[in-house]
Design a protein around this motif. Structure first.
Motif: not given
Length: 500
Positions: A188, A190-191, A193-196, A363, A497
């Motif tokens: 896991t 964050t790229k 500003n999105q969790f991936q 966060h 984001k």
């Protein structure tokens, strides 16, 4: 017979006639491109050695495949999907991601035909379709079908979580996806500003089934939407077993970077049977997995023991209940704030529920506020007590239960869809028409930061503004959210984001 051997569509005609065009006609080629949606798809430029199973594999992630016609001499095929909706989804997907068969790019478009009428006596085609149908129903594919499907896709899925109102942990993902096969590895990150996440199954067929079943599904009610694509990677390299990455086949891996490691006995159990610990995990994971397995939207259970947070290492010279209300209010509706009387660098914050508390903690823990890195943990307290009547606590405790500034009090509010980690870029809304870019740049500069970039949206009621650092953006949000811009219009500020 234009390469048609023992399978035909109605009268035996060439592929170009079947699709309503002939070679060399630009105008008729245009009609092919503009053919209305149909559950029959025309696939061109296939490699000579392509098999029926490999062609079927192109459609398998999008729904049931009900028929196929291959035209070997013309390197073309017709594929019939179970529904027109599945065909539309397939065409839309392959418009943005070029499909490949045996590493050769192929072209897919709608056919003018609404169904394929093939010779039922073609045992080879019928056998392949039956094998694929068994795969789609959860059965075991034959070796040749297995090989073709493996060549057509990767066992690794790339997962993006949109509208992430509640935290999604590595264990939640493992529980959801293990319903479709053995999950071997997860990473896991964050790229933008999105969790991936990258998630590797033991074989590509399971990855296809998971994508088909889960893409577009919500983990919780109206939020945490799964967006799933195949990764170009075929194997993940996991170095550490912790809350960010895990290799279920190697329980001996170190935690690394001070992260908590998974218990080796738990990891071993996962590697042997990915479903064995479903009930043993916390209610959040189990509820999410059960909901996904049932194919329906779910609201998972409580994220923690309470909705109260303990915030420590605060700048006691600067922090106020109002500043904490504003910052933590980005991630939920703050009910009460209490700065501790004998320890003014710490505070208790009561959110509306435990899920909002978990979201705020995930966060804001480790973020900078007034020059200090704050620590956010779940509190053992169930509520924040108000001071007794007549007792002056110097304004350290505030009740915000009836505040008009709660962002999430309206069910289905768009605010649920725009929750992002702290970032240097802020989203501004409710901007009066007569306010200029210069006005906003000056306003945000006065919070002590430097404005690096600015962009109005087309209607000029919203804008993006980028500060030099995340800390500066956080300070600006605290100072200027609900700022009176005149005419009783109050500025709305949230993290974005986007970048400018």
């Amino acid at each position: 017979m234009d390469g048609i051997s023992d399978v035909a569509v109605g009268v035996k005609r060439g592929s170009d006639e079947l699709n309503g065009t002939s070679n060399g006609s630009d105008s008729k080629k245009l009609r092919v491109e503009e053919a209305p949606p149909s559950r029959v798809l025309h696939i061109r430029k296939l490699p000579n050695e392509a098999s029926e199973t490999e062609v079927i594999a192109l459609g398998l992630p999008f729904g049931k495949v009900t028929n196929i016609l291959t035209l070997k001499g013309k390197n073309q095929a017709f594929l019939e999907m179970g529904t027109e909706e599945a065909a539309i989804t397939m065409v839309n997907y392959y418009t943005t991601v070029t499909p490949h068969v045996r590493n050769v790019p192929v072209f897919i478009q709608y056919s003018n035909h609404k169904e394929l009428k093939t010779d039922a006596g073609n045992q080879r085609t019928q056998a392949v379709l039956q094998a694929v149908s068994a795969v789609q129903s959860g059965g075991s594919p034959s070796s040749d079908v297995q090989e073709a499907l493996a060549a057509a896709s990767s066992p690794v899925l790339r997962i993006i979580i949109d509208n992430m109102f509640y935290p999604v942990t590595l264990d939640v993902l493992q529980q959801i996806f293990s319903k479709f096969g053995t999950v071997m590895k997860i990473i896991t990150f964050t790229k933008n500003n999105q969790f991936q996440a990258l998630l590797q199954f033991s074989d590509p067929v399971n990855a296809q089934q998971a994508k088909l079943a889960l893409d577009g599904q919500n983990i919780y009610n109206s939020c945490c939407t799964l967006r799933i694509d195949f990764s170009k990677l075929v194997n993940l390299n996991v170095k550490y077993n912790n809350d960010k990455s895990r290799d279920y086949t190697r329980p001996e891996l170190p935690a690394g970077d001070g992260q908590p490691s998974i218990d080796p006995t738990v990891a071993a159990a996962f590697s042997k049977d990915s479903n064995s610990l479903l009930g043993a995990l916390n209610p959040l994971s189990a509820a999410a997995a059960a909901a996904a397995a049932a194919g329906r939207v779910a609201l998972a259970g409580q994220a923690g023991s309470s909705g109260v947070l303990l915030v420590s290492n605060l700048n006691e010279e600067m922090v106020t209940p109002q500043s904490l209300f504003t910052l933590f209010g980005v991630y939920g509706d703050v009910q009460r704030v209490k700065i501790l009387y004998n320890k003014k660098d710490s505070a208790l914050i009561q959110m509306s529920d435990a899920n909002q508390a978990q979201l705020a903690m995930s966060h804001l823990n480790g973020q900078k506020m007034y020059g200090k890195i704050i620590r956010v943990t779940l509190s053992k307290h169930q509520t924040v007590a108000l001071p007794r009547d007549g007792l002056d606590d110097q304004g350290l405790t505030k009740d915000y239960a009836n505040s008009p500034l709660h962002r999430f009090k309206k069910p289905g509010s768009k605010n649920f869809q725009n929750i992002f980690p702290p970032s240097a870029t802020l989203h501004l809304s409710n901007i009066p028409q007569d306010v200029t870019e210069e006005d906003l740049r000056l306003l945000f500069s006065n919070t002590g930061g430097t404005v690096k970039a600015f962009k109005f949206f087309q209607d000029r009621k919203m804008a993006l503004i980028q500060m030099s650092t995340v800390e500066e953006a956080t300070q600006a949000l605290i100072d200027l959210h609900n700022y009176n811009m005149g005419g009783n219009q109050h500025l709305r500020v949230s993290f974005s984001k986007s970048t400018i």
